[in-house]
Design a protein around this motif. Structure first.
Motif, PDB file in Angstrom:
ATOM      1  N   HIS A  33      33.996  44.706  36.822  1.00 47.42           N
ATOM      2  CA  HIS A  33      33.190  43.564  37.264  1.00 47.42           C
ATOM      3  C   HIS A  33      31.788  43.583  36.662  1.00 47.42           C
ATOM      4  O   HIS A  33      31.169  42.535  36.494  1.00 47.42           O
ATOM      5  CB  HIS A  33      33.097  43.553  38.790  1.00 47.42           C
ATOM      6  CG  HIS A  33      34.336  43.056  39.455  1.00 47.42           C
ATOM      7  ND1 HIS A  33      34.786  41.759  39.310  1.00 47.42           N
ATOM      8  CD2 HIS A  33      35.234  43.679  40.257  1.00 47.42           C
ATOM      9  CE1 HIS A  33      35.901  41.604  40.005  1.00 47.42           C
ATOM     10  NE2 HIS A  33      36.198  42.748  40.588  1.00 47.42           N
ATOM     11  N   ARG A  34      31.308  44.787  36.316  1.00 48.57           N
ATOM     12  CA  ARG A  34      29.964  44.907  35.745  1.00 48.57           C
ATOM     13  C   ARG A  34      29.848  44.131  34.432  1.00 48.57           C
ATOM     14  O   ARG A  34      28.809  43.546  34.136  1.00 48.57           O
ATOM     15  CB  ARG A  34      29.648  46.390  35.530  1.00 48.57           C
ATOM     16  CG  ARG A  34      28.223  46.688  35.147  1.00 48.57           C
ATOM     17  CD  ARG A  34      27.965  48.185  35.204  1.00 48.57           C
ATOM     18  NE  ARG A  34      28.018  48.676  36.571  1.00 48.57           N
ATOM     19  CZ  ARG A  34      27.907  49.961  36.909  1.00 48.57           C
ATOM     20  NH1 ARG A  34      27.752  50.873  35.974  1.00 48.57           N
ATOM     21  NH2 ARG A  34      27.960  50.326  38.175  1.00 48.57           N
ATOM     22  N   LEU A  35      30.922  44.102  33.634  1.00 51.58           N
ATOM     23  CA  LEU A  35      30.862  43.510  32.299  1.00 51.58           C
ATOM     24  C   LEU A  35      31.748  42.278  32.126  1.00 51.58           C
ATOM     25  O   LEU A  35      31.720  41.646  31.073  1.00 51.58           O
ATOM     26  CB  LEU A  35      31.257  44.561  31.255  1.00 51.58           C
ATOM     27  CG  LEU A  35      30.438  45.855  31.238  1.00 51.58           C
ATOM     28  CD1 LEU A  35      30.963  46.809  30.168  1.00 51.58           C
ATOM     29  CD2 LEU A  35      28.960  45.579  31.015  1.00 51.58           C
ATOM     30  N   GLY A  59      25.602  36.356  36.421  1.00 52.12           N
ATOM     31  CA  GLY A  59      25.947  37.732  36.090  1.00 52.12           C
ATOM     32  C   GLY A  59      25.031  38.731  36.774  1.00 52.12           C
ATOM     33  O   GLY A  59      25.467  39.791  37.227  1.00 52.12           O
ATOM     34  N   GLY A 155      35.136  49.113  31.990  1.00 53.01           N
ATOM     35  CA  GLY A 155      34.349  48.241  31.126  1.00 53.01           C
ATOM     36  C   GLY A 155      35.129  47.819  29.898  1.00 53.01           C
ATOM     37  O   GLY A 155      34.979  46.697  29.399  1.00 53.01           O
ATOM     38  N   ALA A 158      37.447  45.098  30.721  1.00 53.93           N
ATOM     39  CA  ALA A 158      36.727  43.834  30.875  1.00 53.93           C
ATOM     40  C   ALA A 158      36.389  43.191  29.542  1.00 53.93           C
ATOM     41  O   ALA A 158      35.656  42.202  29.502  1.00 53.93           O
ATOM     42  CB  ALA A 158      35.437  44.054  31.669  1.00 53.93           C
ATOM     43  N   GLN A 159      36.910  43.729  28.452  1.00 58.46           N
ATOM     44  CA  GLN A 159      36.652  43.147  27.135  1.00 58.46           C
ATOM     45  C   GLN A 159      37.945  42.526  26.588  1.00 58.46           C
ATOM     46  O   GLN A 159      38.382  41.501  27.080  1.00 58.46           O
ATOM     47  CB  GLN A 159      36.067  44.211  26.194  1.00 58.46           C
ATOM     48  CG  GLN A 159      34.761  44.820  26.699  1.00 58.46           C
ATOM     49  CD  GLN A 159      33.636  43.813  26.847  1.00 58.46           C
ATOM     50  OE1 GLN A 159      33.595  42.813  26.157  1.00 58.46           O
ATOM     51  NE2 GLN A 159      32.714  44.075  27.768  1.00 58.46           N
ATOM     52  N   VAL A 251      23.430  46.045  28.974  1.00 57.31           N
ATOM     53  CA  VAL A 251      24.195  45.054  29.738  1.00 57.31           C
ATOM     54  C   VAL A 251      23.977  43.644  29.192  1.00 57.31           C
ATOM     55  O   VAL A 251      24.896  42.825  29.186  1.00 57.31           O
ATOM     56  CB  VAL A 251      23.831  45.131  31.238  1.00 57.31           C
ATOM     57  CG1 VAL A 251      24.350  43.918  32.000  1.00 57.31           C
ATOM     58  CG2 VAL A 251      24.402  46.408  31.842  1.00 57.31           C
ATOM     59  N   THR A 254      26.566  43.860  26.183  1.00 57.39           N
ATOM     60  CA  THR A 254      27.997  44.037  26.455  1.00 57.39           C
ATOM     61  C   THR A 254      28.501  43.216  27.629  1.00 57.39           C
ATOM     62  O   THR A 254      29.684  42.868  27.684  1.00 57.39           O
ATOM     63  CB  THR A 254      28.315  45.518  26.731  1.00 57.39           C
ATOM     64  OG1 THR A 254      27.510  45.976  27.828  1.00 57.39           O
ATOM     65  CG2 THR A 254      28.021  46.370  25.508  1.00 57.39           C
ATOM     66  N   GLY A 255      27.614  42.915  28.578  1.00 54.23           N
ATOM     67  CA  GLY A 255      28.068  42.226  29.780  1.00 54.23           C
ATOM     68  C   GLY A 255      27.740  40.750  29.831  1.00 54.23           C
ATOM     69  O   GLY A 255      28.255  40.031  30.702  1.00 54.23           O
ATOM     70  N   THR A 256      26.915  40.264  28.911  1.00 49.69           N
ATOM     71  CA  THR A 256      26.492  38.875  29.005  1.00 49.69           C
ATOM     72  C   THR A 256      26.609  38.121  27.689  1.00 49.69           C
ATOM     73  O   THR A 256      27.366  37.161  27.583  1.00 49.69           O
ATOM     74  CB  THR A 256      25.031  38.786  29.529  1.00 49.69           C
ATOM     75  OG1 THR A 256      24.870  39.648  30.658  1.00 49.69           O
ATOM     76  CG2 THR A 256      24.696  37.363  29.952  1.00 49.69           C
ATOM     77  N   VAL A 281      31.200  49.934  24.594  1.00 41.41           N
ATOM     78  CA  VAL A 281      31.520  50.498  25.908  1.00 41.41           C
ATOM     79  C   VAL A 281      32.170  51.869  25.762  1.00 41.41           C
ATOM     80  O   VAL A 281      31.882  52.801  26.529  1.00 41.41           O
ATOM     81  CB  VAL A 281      32.434  49.535  26.694  1.00 41.41           C
ATOM     82  CG1 VAL A 281      32.811  50.143  28.045  1.00 41.41           C
ATOM     83  CG2 VAL A 281      31.740  48.196  26.916  1.00 41.41           C
TER      84      VAL A 281
END
Length: 434
Positions: A33-35, A59, A155, A158-159, A251, A254-256, A281
């Protein structure tokens, strides 16, 4: 030890892996969920008709919730016990993921994301507490590294895997499925996990090791005194800002905004672009273990932080400045892996936090520094979002992302500067040293 039933000891040594295993499954959900939001950026913006800043704030909601819950998480683990804390937290995160997936409006999307952040925020500290009860003191560092590595695999899920899943099921159904999986894991946590071996009639690890257990006070007044002691210690704060600067930048990528950067600047497919974020990641997962082992081996904290931090800043500089913000695609996977591999310089900030504060409040000192990373991850992506809102459609993609990622580069530089303010502990507690 001689009086202990050998069968009970064997059962403890085998069953502890089931306890750790089910909890680390919950930790995989934390990193997922973080990414995850970055993979569905376009879908969210189109479905809810929102700006880049609103998307970034969506996010960041996870990180605000996670940040605010760090100290309460330790108190919950102490009062409710890690088993119930993780069960309830993962259940809340599962419900939040379903709410997010079926959100009829942006309000409900924010609410779902908030529930997810609140739910997953309790998992990491609870795992550390479980490790201290089920594993030997000499195994604690290794288990923490393995836990971090396995969590980071979430993570990676999540990609590219999420991108493929969204392509097959739609983003809404995908998050609903993840929510259902989270609820199943919550049930497993309750059924399998136990707070201590004694709850199963097994000997304690302390008993096996032949050491006396010192009971620390968990009264509210003592916890507050400990918190005041930590936050009034000036040596606590450099680690906080190192984590904020480094993790906020990571983040943001990688997350946004990272996958969109690869798609818009290099013109490749969304699924292929997610593979590039996997490199970063995976680098973070491996680097987290390597820097800890390296630090323990040379008995230094500050030197490894400087070495890793310098390469991290250089990696960001290459990404932002080489070829006007478009490094050759042939070096991009290596560059992103290196960026991820060196980012966990901040990991040693947690160790330093414990070593420059009283040993009996190690949990509180670690949680205070831990807040820094989620503070950075909450405030930095919306700053980039404002750049995309203001200059999107005006500047060509390369210049647009260069201007936005400049904030991430500055964040990394600020984090690096604070490394030089970190107090070297030589891997021992120096609180009483004057």
């Amino acid at each position: 030890m001689s009086n202990l039933d050998e069968q009970r000891v064997k059962k403890l040594m085998s069953y502890r892996w089931a306890v750790w295993g089910v909890l680390v499954l919950a930790y995989v959900i934390v990193f997922f969920h973080r990414l995850a939001v970055g993979v569905v950026k376009d879908e969210l913006i189109n479905d809810f008709n929102i700006t880049g800043t609103t998307f970034a704030n969506l996010g960041s909601t996870y990180f605000y919730a996670y940040m605010l819950m760090q100290i309460p998480s330790g108190m919950l683990a102490d009062s409710l016990g890690a088993r119930k804390t993780v069960t309830i937290g993962t259940l809340v995160a599962g419900i939040g993921s379903i709410v997010f997936g079926y959100a009829p409006s942006i309000f409900w999307a924010f609410f779902g994301r908030l529930l997810v952040g609140l739910g997953v925020s309790v998992v990491f500290i609870s795992i550390l507490k479980i490790q201290s009860k089920w594993f030997k003191e000499s195994e604690f560092g290794t288990m923490s590294g393995i836990t971090s590595f396995v969590g980071n695999l979430g993570g990676i899920l999540a990609q590219t895997p999420l991108a493929i899943m969204v392509g097959i099921l739609t983003w809404r159904t995908s998050f609903a499925v993840i929510g259902a999986v989270s609820i199943v894991i919550a049930v497993l946590c309750y059924l399998i996990a136990r707070n201590t071996p004694e709850e199963m009639g097994l000997p304690s690890i302390a008993e096996i090791e032949g050491r006396e257990v010192k009971k620390s006070s968990s009264q509210g007044s003592e916890l507050v005194k400990g918190l005041i002691k930590v936050i009034s210690n000036p040596r606590t704060w450099p680690g906080f800002f190192v984590f904020a600067g480094f993790f906020g930048a990571f983040v943001s990528l990688t997350g946004t905004w990272g996958r969109s950067y690869v798609v818009d600047v290099y013109g490749i497919s969304k699924v292929s672009a997610a593979n590039y974020m996997v490199a970063a990641v995976l680098g973070l997962a491996i680097g987290s273990i390597v820097i800890g082992i390296f630090s323990d081996r040379i008995k230094k904290r500050k030197l490894p932080m400087i070495m890793f931090g310098a390469v991290y800043v250089i990696s960001w500089a290459v990404l932002v400045f080489v070829n006007g913000g478009k490094p050759p695609i042939s070096i991009l996977p290596i560059l992103l892996f290196l960026l991820g591999f060196t980012c966990p310089a901040f990991v040693l900030g947690w160790a330093c936090a414990k070593e420059i504060n009283p040993p009996e409040i190690a949990g509180i000192s670690t949680s205070v520094v831990n807040i820094g990373g989620f503070f950075g991850a909450a405030i930095l992506p919306p700053m980039l979002g404002k750049v995309f809102d203001k200059f999107g459609g005006v500047l060509p993609p390369v210049e647009l992302y260069q201007r936005a990622f400049m904030y991430a580069f500055i964040s990394a530089v600020v984090g690096f500067v604070f490394i030089f303010l970190v107090k070297e502990t030589n891997c021992r507690n120096i609180y009483e040293d004057k």
